[in-house]
Enzyme design. Sequence first.
Site, PDB file in Angstrom:
ATOM      1  N   LYS A  46       0.848  -1.197   0.000  1.00  0.00           N
ATOM      2  CA  LYS A  46       0.000   0.000   0.000  1.00  0.00           C
ATOM      3  C   LYS A  46       0.884   1.249   0.000  1.00  0.00           C
ATOM      4  CE  LYS A  46      -3.665  -2.614   2.164  1.00  0.00           C
ATOM      5  NZ  LYS A  46      -4.406  -3.017   3.354  1.00  0.00           N
ATOM      6  N   GLN A  90      -5.269  -1.740   9.608  1.00  0.00           N
ATOM      7  CA  GLN A  90      -4.940  -3.025   8.976  1.00  0.00           C
ATOM      8  C   GLN A  90      -5.443  -4.184   9.840  1.00  0.00           C
ATOM      9  OE1 GLN A  90      -3.426  -3.401   5.872  1.00  0.00           O
ATOM     10  NE2 GLN A  90      -3.845  -5.575   6.148  1.00  0.00           N
ATOM     11  N   ASP A 113     -11.159   1.826   3.140  1.00  0.00           N
ATOM     12  CA  ASP A 113     -11.286   0.362   3.025  1.00  0.00           C
ATOM     13  C   ASP A 113     -12.744  -0.013   2.743  1.00  0.00           C
ATOM     14  OD1 ASP A 113      -9.065  -1.247   3.075  1.00  0.00           O
ATOM     15  OD2 ASP A 113      -8.893  -1.281   5.262  1.00  0.00           O
TER      16      ASP A 113
END
Length: 278
Positions: A46, A90, A113
């Site tokens: 990322k 995460q 997300d």
Amino acid sequence: MTILDGKALSTQLIDSVKEKSAQLSPTLAVILVGENPASMAYVRNKRRACERAGIEYQEFNFSTDITQKELLDKVEELNQDDSINGMIVQLPLPDHIYVPEVIRAINPKKDVDGFHAYNLGKMFLSSEFEDLPPATPSGIVKLLDHYDIPIQGKEVVVVGHSNIVGKPISTMMLNRDATVTTCHIFTQDLATHTQRADILIVAVGKEKLITADMVKDGVVVVDVGMNRNSEGKLCGDVDFEEVSKKASYITPVPGGVGPMTVAALILNTVHATERQKQ
Ligand code: NAD
């Protein structure tokens, strides 16, 4: 048989936002708890993608003994910080952390997300309302679209019903007028369903769950699974060698859905920034 090259398309999509990114100067904040090697690898990808796209990347690392309150306080601090446009926590998180509360704490406008109930709920209305869709399903749709694979009227079978892949990709396929079947661990006789699929999307986490006898000729296969085989090599949920002989299109693992997830995260970050600055 055509390989659905997620790696190439991901690079192309990331490059396509460079100009917009230069105008908007987005910043993505990533919260990483602990040192899970897979999470560290995802986060590294990322960061690299942000660098390529011209998105400022800020990483906040915490040890696994972080408390629920400390984590929620950090999320709130990033919510309040106007210089942060997108935020991800995460996953997975340590067992003592209650994940739904952490996701709920993220400002939906910064939820790149696409895991917040607000963004997931909007998706149920129609494809027009897929503003910040979850990154993996969004990446899958972009991959199918890029290869001009029709979805409308097709039999789409999804294996796996997680909140981050199986359920949202089922919804996105329904939004595109497919006939959708969602299978999971309690599905009786999985093969009867998978054999009907024009498009088969598998997100389970079990090496070689899908074998050649479980698919029909010409099937389009999207393999989301990420497993390590006995030799330690990365592999998906589909027996690629055998199933690819029957498939018309198939994603490789690695190089299929994984990079598309990263590209979708980048697009979401740019989109979120654009909406915040409007
Ligand atoms: P999960 O681990 O939360 O859930 C697994 C799902 O598989 C559940 O719906 C369960 O009911 C179903 N399942 C388990 N065994 C089954 C069986 N024998 N038959 C049918 N269904 C079965 O799922 P997840 O978080 O969506 O992850 C699934 C896989 O996808 C994992 O390998 C994960 O690493 C991978 N993944 C990859 C990406 C990517 O970007 N490539 C993103 C997310 C997840």
